[in-house]
Write an enzyme that holds these catalytic residues in place. Structure first.
Site, mmCIF file in Angstrom:
data_model
loop_
_atom_site.group_PDB
_atom_site.id
_atom_site.type_symbol
_atom_site.label_atom_id
_atom_site.label_comp_id
_atom_site.label_asym_id
_atom_site.label_seq_id
_atom_site.Cartn_x
_atom_site.Cartn_y
_atom_site.Cartn_z
ATOM 1 N N LYS A 70 0.995 -1.102 0.028
ATOM 2 C CA LYS A 70 -0.099 -0.239 0.016
ATOM 3 C C LYS A 70 0.973 1.061 0.018
ATOM 4 O O LYS A 70 1.331 1.584 0.968
ATOM 5 C CB LYS A 70 -0.832 0.033 1.289
ATOM 6 C CG LYS A 70 -2.224 0.960 0.844
ATOM 7 C CD LYS A 70 -2.251 2.236 0.953
ATOM 8 C CE LYS A 70 -1.814 3.032 2.097
ATOM 9 N NZ LYS A 70 -1.744 4.421 1.895
ATOM 10 N N GLU A 109 8.855 1.260 11.584
ATOM 11 C CA GLU A 109 9.920 2.371 11.581
ATOM 12 C C GLU A 109 9.209 3.715 11.646
ATOM 13 O O GLU A 109 8.718 3.957 10.539
ATOM 14 C CB GLU A 109 10.772 1.997 10.397
ATOM 15 C CG GLU A 109 12.095 2.993 10.207
ATOM 16 C CD GLU A 109 11.894 4.105 9.382
ATOM 17 O OE1 GLU A 109 11.796 5.216 10.256
ATOM 18 O OE2 GLU A 109 11.925 4.294 8.148
ATOM 19 N N CYS A 165 13.143 10.804 8.017
ATOM 20 C CA CYS A 165 12.916 10.148 9.266
ATOM 21 C C CYS A 165 14.108 10.709 10.380
ATOM 22 O O CYS A 165 13.850 10.677 11.287
ATOM 23 C CB CYS A 165 12.333 8.952 9.440
ATOM 24 S SG CYS A 165 13.687 7.712 8.299
ATOM 25 N N GLU A 185 8.597 15.885 15.750
ATOM 26 C CA GLU A 185 9.247 15.815 14.288
ATOM 27 C C GLU A 185 8.595 16.704 13.663
ATOM 28 O O GLU A 185 7.205 16.462 13.345
ATOM 29 C CB GLU A 185 9.067 14.063 13.986
ATOM 30 C CG GLU A 185 9.607 13.938 12.775
ATOM 31 C CD GLU A 185 9.512 12.504 12.256
ATOM 32 O OE1 GLU A 185 10.397 11.887 11.446
ATOM 33 O OE2 GLU A 185 8.318 11.979 12.147
#
Length: 501
Positions: A192, A268, A302, A399
């Site tokens: 996906k 992750e 990331c 973040e």
């Protein structure tokens, strides 16, 4: 009115033909069951690139059914590891034949730099496939030394049907971080892709079929996380989920897996990576490293080095040089070879980054440079540096996923370690020093899955990658990654009249 981007250009580029916009299920491109589509847009302008088939639960059911049939009755898990590796190598060769087109798709869909797509991202995908192709025939168990009059050994068997949910910031790289080890293990899968960046995933499905990978082994369902992604995570016939994305969504993935068939998950997730720069560092080298660590890929990575800790002896010099260097960082059309930074992925992310910049100002951080949108259209933001940042500020804790650096000062090694670890994340960290003792001490003290010393973004297919703390668990890359897609089975048989055990 936004400022002009310093990399603005009126250059015209021949856009790639969009060849694949449907779902890829059981070796065929098909419309969604509902017939619905959604738009994927060009972040350079906000204009629509193409309408893509919108997968939902019914489409996920069909894709999982195809993957289950291919696993339970197909040849992929049953052919030799050597043969799987041979087909994976052919897949890699086809990727290399289409580097230009694939890189252009990711630039168009995600705002990624075309020049780096051609020399870094897409070649890395081929290399990742070849790495795991070489490992496919080296998966084996152990002979056991049992205490009873029995002989025993272990088998490592493919886990089954895998659901891969991949993010939008590295559409190609993340596709192959997930797909490559799962293929080597003998699994079948449903991918996906992120709804923002479906185009390259569909092209890879086409190339996989051309390479001879059997129908049903790789299926791609475009769609949204709340529908297609949720259906995949909660599906009773999916044996494993591998997810890369935000920590918030990672919780939902785990919850859905637990409430369905208790399928294992690997995650992750987010990061807020520190870079610690000591007094003995070469300041020019450290500035260049820190700048690339946060502004590379417009900060949409990331492991972005978003918290920069500089020892007090070189702090003032570093600040001065960092400000000057950031002003020379070229923002503009990612198809232009001289540009360093393209647009944020979409309007939502663009607004989110700008809101964090406003948070930084309100909380008392000093805006050293940048901080504004640029360009007449599209989602471009100037590279931004804050000084006088405190550890409890939102820009130092959250973040941001954008080109925003928080620059902070420290005195002692102990203080640097404490500040660097003062985060809920633990994905990566950087250390810049000429002192091996400092490098060894600090690298062992930081709670993060990857530590880079005097370098950054030093990824490699052989180096396991993953997080500590709320950055997730499980590893991509390295031989560790194959283990996620295998189950261990013990086989024991009695021994009769054996001269030894």
């Amino acid at each position: 009115m936004a400022n002009d981007c310093n990399g603005s250009s009126g250059g015209a580029f021949k856009m790639p033909e969009i060849k694949f916009t449907k779902l890829f299920i059981n070796g065929q491109f098909v419309d969604s069951v509902s017939g619905k589509t959604f738009e994927t847009s060009d972040p350079r302008t906000g204009e629509v690139i193409a309408k893509v088939a919108k997968g939902d639960k019914e489409d996920v059911d069909l894709a999982v059914k195809a993957a289950r049939e291919a696993f339970d009755h197909g040849k992929w898990p049953r052919i030799s590891g050597y043969e799987r590796g041979r087909l994976m190598t052919k897949f890699a060769d086809l990727i290399e034949e289409h580097i230009e087109e694939l890189a252009m798709l990711d630039s168009l869909d995600a705002g990624k730099l075309l020049k780096l797509g051609k020399i870094v991202d897409i070649p890395h995908c081929a290399n990742m496939l070849r790495y795991y192709a070489g490992a496919a025939d080296k998966i084996h168990g152990e002979t056991l030394k049992l205490s009873s009059q029995c002989q025993g050994y272990t088998l490592k068997e493919p886990i089954g049907v895998v659901g891969h949910i991949i993010p939008w910031n590295f559409p190609s790289t993340m596709f192959f971080l997930k797909v490559s080890p799962a293929l080597a293990a003998g699994c079948t899968m449903v991918v996906k892709p992120a709804e923002q960046t479906p185009l390259s995933a569909l092209y890879y499905a086409h190339l996989a079929k051309q390479a001879g990978i059997p129908d049903g082994v790789i299926n791609v369902v475009n769609g949204f996380g709340t529908t297609a992604g949720a259906a995949l995570c909660s599906h009773m016939d999916v044996d494993k989920i591998s997810f890369t994305g935000s920590t918030e969504v990672g919780r939902l993935v785990m919850e859905a897996a637990a409430k369905s068939n208790l399928k294992p998950v690997s995650l992750e997730l987010g990061g807020k990576s520190p870079i610690i720069i000591f007094d003995d560092a070469d300041v020019d080298m450290a500035v260049d490293l820190a700048q690339k660590a946060i502004f590379y890929n417009k900060g949409e990575i990331c492991v972005a080095g978003s918290r920069i800790y500089v020892q007090e002896g070189i702090y003032d010099e570093f600040v001065e040089k960092a400000a000057k260097s950031a002003k020379g960082w070229v923002v503009g059309d990612p198809f232009e070879p001289h540009v360093h930074q393209g647009p944020q992925i979409d309007e939502n992310q663009f607004e989110k980054v700008l809101q964090y910049i406003e948070h930084g100002k309100r909380e008392g951080a000093t805006l050293l440079t940048g901080g504004k949108p640029c360009g007449e259209k599209g989602f471009y933001i100037e590279p931004t540096i804050f000084t006088d940042v405190k550890e409890d500020m939102k820009i130092a804790q959250d973040e941001i996923f954008g080109p925003v650096m928080s620059l902070m000062k420290f005195g002692t090694i102990e203080e640097a370690i404490e500040k660097a670890n003062a985060t809920r994340y633990g994905l990566a960290a950087g250390i810049v020093t000429k002192d091996l003792n400092i490098a060894n001490r600090v690298s062992r003290s930081l709670r993060a899955g990857t530590i880079w010393i005097n370098c950054y973004f030093a990824f490699d297919p052989d180096a396991p990658f993953g997080g500590f703390k709320m950055s997730g668990f499980g590893r991509d890359c390295g031989l560790n990654a194959i283990e996620k897609y295998l189950q261990v089975k013990s086989v024991v048989t009695p021994l009769y009249s054996s001269p030894w055990l």
